[in-house]
Design a protein around this motif. Structure first.
Motif, PDB file in Angstrom:
ATOM      1  N   THR A 174       0.826  -1.206   0.000  1.00  0.00           N
ATOM      2  CA  THR A 174       0.000   0.000   0.000  1.00  0.00           C
ATOM      3  C   THR A 174       0.863   1.261   0.000  1.00  0.00           C
ATOM      4  O   THR A 174       2.087   1.200  -0.038  1.00  0.00           O
ATOM      5  N   GLY A 175       0.194   2.407   0.142  1.00  0.00           N
ATOM      6  CA  GLY A 175       0.882   3.674   0.259  1.00  0.00           C
ATOM      7  C   GLY A 175       1.665   3.846   1.541  1.00  0.00           C
ATOM      8  O   GLY A 175       2.345   4.869   1.712  1.00  0.00           O
ATOM      9  N   TRP A 176       1.594   2.870   2.444  1.00  0.00           N
ATOM     10  CA  TRP A 176       2.462   2.879   3.638  1.00  0.00           C
ATOM     11  C   TRP A 176       3.919   3.064   3.221  1.00  0.00           C
ATOM     12  O   TRP A 176       4.707   3.721   3.897  1.00  0.00           O
ATOM     13  N   VAL A 177       4.258   2.469   2.070  1.00  0.00           N
ATOM     14  CA  VAL A 177       5.637   2.504   1.604  1.00  0.00           C
ATOM     15  C   VAL A 177       6.070   3.921   1.217  1.00  0.00           C
ATOM     16  O   VAL A 177       7.264   4.207   1.094  1.00  0.00           O
ATOM     17  N   CYS A 178       5.112   4.819   1.056  1.00  0.00           N
ATOM     18  CA  CYS A 178       5.410   6.206   0.692  1.00  0.00           C
ATOM     19  C   CYS A 178       5.613   7.102   1.909  1.00  0.00           C
ATOM     20  O   CYS A 178       5.837   8.309   1.756  1.00  0.00           O
ATOM     21  N   ASP A 196       6.135 -11.763  -9.669  1.00  0.00           N
ATOM     22  CA  ASP A 196       4.928 -12.573  -9.817  1.00  0.00           C
ATOM     23  C   ASP A 196       4.250 -12.869  -8.484  1.00  0.00           C
ATOM     24  O   ASP A 196       3.314 -13.673  -8.428  1.00  0.00           O
ATOM     25  N   ARG A 197       4.695 -12.204  -7.403  1.00  0.00           N
ATOM     26  CA  ARG A 197       4.052 -12.346  -6.097  1.00  0.00           C
ATOM     27  C   ARG A 197       3.597 -11.003  -5.527  1.00  0.00           C
ATOM     28  O   ARG A 197       3.143 -10.927  -4.381  1.00  0.00           O
ATOM     29  N   LEU A 198       3.685  -9.954  -6.319  1.00  0.00           N
ATOM     30  CA  LEU A 198       3.371  -8.606  -5.852  1.00  0.00           C
ATOM     31  C   LEU A 198       1.979  -8.177  -6.291  1.00  0.00           C
ATOM     32  O   LEU A 198       1.591  -8.352  -7.445  1.00  0.00           O
ATOM     33  N   LEU A 199       1.232  -7.601  -5.350  1.00  0.00           N
ATOM     34  CA  LEU A 199      -0.056  -6.983  -5.647  1.00  0.00           C
ATOM     35  C   LEU A 199      -0.052  -5.582  -5.046  1.00  0.00           C
ATOM     36  O   LEU A 199       0.673  -5.310  -4.084  1.00  0.00           O
ATOM     37  N   VAL A 200      -0.871  -4.702  -5.620  1.00  0.00           N
ATOM     38  CA  VAL A 200      -0.855  -3.302  -5.191  1.00  0.00           C
ATOM     39  C   VAL A 200      -2.249  -2.885  -4.737  1.00  0.00           C
ATOM     40  O   VAL A 200      -3.258  -3.385  -5.241  1.00  0.00           O
ATOM     41  N   GLU A 201      -2.271  -1.945  -3.796  1.00  0.00           N
ATOM     42  CA  GLU A 201      -3.550  -1.548  -3.203  1.00  0.00           C
ATOM     43  C   GLU A 201      -3.410  -0.182  -2.535  1.00  0.00           C
ATOM     44  O   GLU A 201      -2.322   0.252  -2.176  1.00  0.00           O
ATOM     45  N   THR A 202      -4.556   0.465  -2.357  1.00  0.00           N
ATOM     46  CA  THR A 202      -4.571   1.728  -1.619  1.00  0.00           C
ATOM     47  C   THR A 202      -5.009   1.536  -0.175  1.00  0.00           C
ATOM     48  O   THR A 202      -4.618   2.310   0.695  1.00  0.00           O
ATOM     49  N   PRO A 205     -10.224   4.170   2.572  1.00  0.00           N
ATOM     50  CA  PRO A 205      -9.777   5.563   2.728  1.00  0.00           C
ATOM     51  C   PRO A 205      -8.590   5.743   3.659  1.00  0.00           C
ATOM     52  O   PRO A 205      -8.267   6.879   4.043  1.00  0.00           O
ATOM     53  N   TYR A 206      -7.922   4.651   4.026  1.00  0.00           N
ATOM     54  CA  TYR A 206      -6.795   4.729   4.945  1.00  0.00           C
ATOM     55  C   TYR A 206      -5.484   4.844   4.174  1.00  0.00           C
ATOM     56  O   TYR A 206      -5.426   4.632   2.970  1.00  0.00           O
ATOM     57  N   LEU A 207      -4.412   5.191   4.888  1.00  0.00           N
ATOM     58  CA  LEU A 207      -3.046   5.159   4.369  1.00  0.00           C
ATOM     59  C   LEU A 207      -2.827   6.049   3.151  1.00  0.00           C
ATOM     60  O   LEU A 207      -2.219   5.645   2.157  1.00  0.00           O
ATOM     61  N   LEU A 208      -3.289   7.271   3.223  1.00  0.00           N
ATOM     62  CA  LEU A 208      -3.002   8.244   2.168  1.00  0.00           C
ATOM     63  C   LEU A 208      -1.495   8.370   1.979  1.00  0.00           C
ATOM     64  O   LEU A 208      -0.765   8.594   2.954  1.00  0.00           O
ATOM     65  N   PRO A 209      -0.970   8.227   0.756  1.00  0.00           N
ATOM     66  CA  PRO A 209       0.467   8.408   0.538  1.00  0.00           C
ATOM     67  C   PRO A 209       0.910   9.813   0.961  1.00  0.00           C
ATOM     68  O   PRO A 209       0.341  10.809   0.506  1.00  0.00           O
ATOM     69  N   TYR A 225      -5.429   7.257  -6.276  1.00  0.00           N
ATOM     70  CA  TYR A 225      -4.005   7.447  -5.966  1.00  0.00           C
ATOM     71  C   TYR A 225      -3.186   6.181  -6.187  1.00  0.00           C
ATOM     72  O   TYR A 225      -1.973   6.164  -5.910  1.00  0.00           O
ATOM     73  N   LEU A 226      -3.801   5.121  -6.687  1.00  0.00           N
ATOM     74  CA  LEU A 226      -3.061   3.891  -6.924  1.00  0.00           C
ATOM     75  C   LEU A 226      -1.938   4.106  -7.933  1.00  0.00           C
ATOM     76  O   LEU A 226      -0.866   3.504  -7.802  1.00  0.00           O
ATOM     77  N   ALA A 227      -2.166   4.947  -8.931  1.00  0.00           N
ATOM     78  CA  ALA A 227      -1.130   5.195  -9.938  1.00  0.00           C
ATOM     79  C   ALA A 227       0.137   5.743  -9.294  1.00  0.00           C
ATOM     80  O   ALA A 227       1.262   5.363  -9.665  1.00  0.00           O
ATOM     81  N   HIS A 228      -0.031   6.629  -8.324  1.00  0.00           N
ATOM     82  CA  HIS A 228       1.131   7.174  -7.625  1.00  0.00           C
ATOM     83  C   HIS A 228       1.859   6.073  -6.858  1.00  0.00           C
ATOM     84  O   HIS A 228       3.098   6.000  -6.885  1.00  0.00           O
TER      85      HIS A 228
END
Length: 260
Positions: A174-178, A196-202, A205-209, A225-228
């Motif tokens: 998630t955007g935690w990484v930001c 091949d083990r990675l998935l992405v998510e926002t 409404p939590y974890l705003l980058p 904001y997933l694109a960011h």
């Protein structure tokens, strides 16, 4: 891009949910998995998945809500899981950080949902916080009976990451990484996750980058904001963002059976 974790049932979206969904698709999101956290929210997530195109949902009981588990909960979840829009069982797992439900209640609900998923041959959408060892102890006996699993919103250590990858789990980032305050350690682990083990998510409404520029007026996160998030993950992994988005879409199909 496919957002595997959107809490679209949240009251934070009550006043402008249609606009939130429209902004997401305008920003390049191709699909969303709407998170169910208890019976009521799982039913609502299903309703929203039916309302909006290119949306699916999960059906489950979050560890925070495990105290709500009743004798008829299992039957109700199985009925929800039988709907074509429901792609996974969960959000389920353990959270020993806040213990809104007791550890015993959490473990009972978690094991029951693993049993349901195994019986239905459905993937699981997992949650683990401050409970890694016990989480794996309960999960391990079911792994060979499940078609797949994703540990949503991973924020753990390198040791925990490797243990999950060794078991074949997908990892949701998630955007935690930001977050420059608490996400740096996770950022450094990104190259260890096979593409091949990675998935992405926002997890909206939590974890705003925190590194969005310009900073949004609201602290509410949105799937737009997933694109960011994908761009930043690709940057820190040394990969092309478009390629990474396509790769994670392929992972969505492999895990959830959803083709974009």
């Amino acid at each position: 891009m496919f957002d595997i974790g959107v809490n679209l049932t949240s009251s934070q979206f009550a006043s402008d949910r249609d606009a939130v969904v429209a902004r997401a698709f305008s920003a390049g999101v191709k699909g969303m998995l709407l998170t169910g956290t208890n019976l009521r929210e799982s039913q609502r997530a299903l309703e929203l998945a039916r309302q909006y195109p290119h949306c699916w949902s999960t059906a489950g009981v979050h560890p925070h809500d495990a105290s709500q588990w009743q004798s008829d909960t299992e039957e109700a979840l199985i009925a929800l899981a039988g709907q074509p829009e429901v792609a996974a069982i969960g959000e389920c797992g353990l959270d020993f950080n806040r213990n809104f439900s007791t550890p015993q209640e959490q473990e009972k609900a978690f094991e029951a949902q693993l049993r349901i998923a195994a019986g239905l041959r459905m993937p699981v959408f997992l949650h683990c916080r401050d409970a890694h060892s016990r989480f794996l102890t309960l999960l391990d006996p079911w792994l060979d009976k499940l078609p797949g699993a994703v540990l949503h919103c991973f924020t753990g250590t390198q040791e925990e990451l490797c243990a999950c990858l060794d078991r074949g789990l997908y990892i949701g980032i998630t955007g935690w990484v930001c977050d420059e305050r608490r996400g740096v350690a996770l950022r450094e682990l990104l190259p260890l996750i096979p593409a091949d083990r990675l998935l992405v998510e926002t997890d909206a409404p939590y974890l705003l980058p925190r590194d969005l520029t310009p900073a949004p007026a609201s602290r509410r996160n949105e799937p737009a904001y997933l694109a960011h998030i994908v761009e930043r993950i690709a940057h820190w992994r040394g990969e092309d963002a478009r390629w990474l988005a396509e790769k994670t879409n392929a992972n969505v199909k492999a895990l959830l059976g959803i083709a974009l």
